[in-house]
Design an enzyme around this catalytic site. Structure first.
Site, mmCIF file in Angstrom:
data_model
loop_
_atom_site.group_PDB
_atom_site.id
_atom_site.type_symbol
_atom_site.label_atom_id
_atom_site.label_comp_id
_atom_site.label_asym_id
_atom_site.label_seq_id
_atom_site.Cartn_x
_atom_site.Cartn_y
_atom_site.Cartn_z
ATOM 1 C CD1 TRP A 39 -0.035 -1.036 3.366
ATOM 2 C CD2 TRP A 39 0.151 1.201 3.268
ATOM 3 N NE1 TRP A 39 0.562 -0.615 4.528
ATOM 4 C CE2 TRP A 39 0.688 0.760 4.495
ATOM 5 C CE3 TRP A 39 0.165 2.569 3.002
ATOM 6 C CZ2 TRP A 39 1.230 1.618 5.448
ATOM 7 C CZ3 TRP A 39 0.718 3.440 3.956
ATOM 8 C CH2 TRP A 39 1.235 2.963 5.159
ATOM 9 C CD GLU A 82 5.692 5.348 12.351
ATOM 10 O OE1 GLU A 82 6.673 5.124 11.612
ATOM 11 O OE2 GLU A 82 5.103 4.453 12.981
ATOM 12 C CD GLU A 117 8.809 1.564 10.429
ATOM 13 O OE1 GLU A 117 8.223 2.612 10.747
ATOM 14 O OE2 GLU A 117 8.521 0.464 10.930
ATOM 15 C CG HIS A 120 4.660 3.491 8.852
ATOM 16 N ND1 HIS A 120 5.300 2.654 9.721
ATOM 17 C CD2 HIS A 120 4.187 2.698 7.848
ATOM 18 C CE1 HIS A 120 5.201 1.402 9.285
ATOM 19 N NE2 HIS A 120 4.537 1.413 8.143
ATOM 20 C CD GLU A 170 9.568 -2.068 13.830
ATOM 21 O OE1 GLU A 170 8.450 -1.538 13.737
ATOM 22 O OE2 GLU A 170 10.498 -1.813 13.050
ATOM 23 C CB THR A 173 5.094 1.209 16.637
ATOM 24 O OG1 THR A 173 5.852 0.098 16.179
ATOM 25 C CG2 THR A 173 6.018 2.302 17.117
ATOM 26 C CG ASP A 202 3.564 -1.674 6.889
ATOM 27 O OD1 ASP A 202 2.947 -2.576 6.292
ATOM 28 O OD2 ASP A 202 3.923 -0.605 6.335
ATOM 29 C CD GLU A 203 5.218 0.356 12.889
ATOM 30 O OE1 GLU A 203 6.325 -0.195 12.783
ATOM 31 O OE2 GLU A 203 5.045 1.585 12.749
ATOM 32 C CG HIS A 206 8.689 -3.543 10.052
ATOM 33 N ND1 HIS A 206 8.484 -2.202 9.934
ATOM 34 C CD2 HIS A 206 8.643 -4.041 8.788
ATOM 35 C CE1 HIS A 206 8.316 -1.886 8.654
ATOM 36 N NE2 HIS A 206 8.399 -2.988 7.937
HETATM 37 FE FE LIG Z 1 8.263 0.359 12.979
HETATM 38 FE FE LIG Z 2 6.414 2.899 11.683
#
Ligand SMILES: [Fe+2]
Ligand SMILES: [Fe+2]
Length: 331
Positions: A39, A82, A117, A120, A170, A173, A202-203, A206
């Site tokens: 995305w 971020e 990242e 974000h 991670e 977040t 995403d976090e 990660h």
């Molecule tokens: Fe992150």
């Molecule tokens: Fe992030």
């Protein structure tokens, strides 16, 4: 390098990292996604070329108007966290004992992680700008200060402390973006809920990556990993934006208010900190580690008992009541 690695001697982190870097390269595709399948912020934001652009912005502003004050404050703090990505990238490239080479496993990982990242802050920054609720000049002053001030998180340039910190962060977040998504949905801002939801996932991906780096390191160097983990937990995991400030205020001043707002809303609390610790202890099977040296055993025993101790402390903590007037927010 095999799993029969000898106990620690000077320079052994280098050997461990030589063993780890190929995993980082191999596993990259498991934890990071191909660029064109990802995305992008534009998928969620009004498109200025559409005839409906101004209407879309009006809708966005109407739902943003319904967001509670504390939630806007937390969203801004999360966005600023971020936006300090240059701090994290430069810190990651300072890690010792990795191949200092643009094409090395660690550098490739770091660039690809940073590239993910970066979306974000882009997405949230544009949302805040369009929302009409944020004094963007004050926001931008805080962002510039935060990058300029950097952070002091107690990892030094040690790869183990670094990966323990990133594993923790991670996960943290993930929790906070996920909760902001839930609260946004509750107050009727579906767009913001979607944005924070995709960021949160995403976090989570990660987190899995950094957790796996430590899993590999534990296999070959359990004592030193445990000592690094113990050290980080004794110092307490400091949030990356802990020096956050507003214009005219000293370093770190506004961070306390941001974190109070997060605690009040239940976006990120002292109990979440304990839950993250528990998750890491479980993922790294700390309790089951045996064949350790004396220091390693002590570190393991300290770590295993830590969640209960922290829960007792968290229970005694009161929820911060006082609301604070942020320069970032209009009205
Ligand atoms: Fe992150
Ligand atoms: Fe992030």
């Amino acid at each position: 390098m095999q799993e029969t690695m000898q106990p620690i001697n000077e320079g052994s982190r280098k050997e461990v990292m030589r063993y780890l870097e190929p995993f980082m390269l191999n596993e990259m595709s498991e934890y990071l996604k191909p660029v064109e399948e990802m995305w992008q912020p534009a998928d969620f934001l009004p498109d200025a070329s559409r005839s409906t652009f101004f209407e879309e912005i009006k809708d966005l502003q109407e739902s943003a108007n319904e967001l509670p004050y504390d939630l806007v404050a937390v969203l801004i703090g999360d966005t600023l966290t971020e936006e300090a990505l240059p701090t994290y990238e430069s810190w990651l490239t300072m890690v010792d004992d990795v191949e200092k080479n643009e094409q090395g496993g660690w550098m490739k990982w770091t660039r690809a992680w940073t590239a993910e990242e970066n979306r974000h802050g882009d997405l949230l920054n544009k949302y805040l700008f369009l929302s009409g609720r944020v004094n963007m000049r004050e926001f931008e002053i805080s962002a510039q200060y935060l990058i300029k001030d950097g952070f002091d998180i107690g990892t030094g340039s040690d790869p183990y402390r670094n990966f323990i910190y990133t594993s923790f962060q991670e996960l943290a977040t993930n929790v906070s973006h996920r909760r902001v998504a839930g609260l946004s949905k509750q107050s009727g801002d579906k767009l913001l809920a979607k944005m924070c939801g995709v960021i949160a996932s995403d976090e989570a991906r990660h987190a899995k990556a950094y957790i796996s780096f430590i899993k590999h390191a534990i296999k070959v160097d359990p004592n030193e990993v445990l000592l690094a983990f113990e050290d980080m937990m004794r110092k307490k995991i400091v949030m990356p934006a802990h020096l956050l400030r507003e214009s005219g205020e000293p370093q770190g001043e506004v961070f306390a208010h941001f974190s109070d707002a997060a605690q009040r809303l239940g976006v990120y609390t002292a109990l979440d900190y304990v839950d993250i610790l528990k998750e890491l202890l479980k993922d790294w099977k700390v309790e089951k580690l045996s064949d350790l040296n004396e220091a390693g055993e002590k570190a393991r025993d300290y770590l295993v008992k830590l969640p209960d101790r922290l829960i007792r402390i968290a229970d005694r903590m009161k929820n911060p009541l006082k609301e604070y007037k942020f320069k970032w927010i209009y009205g």
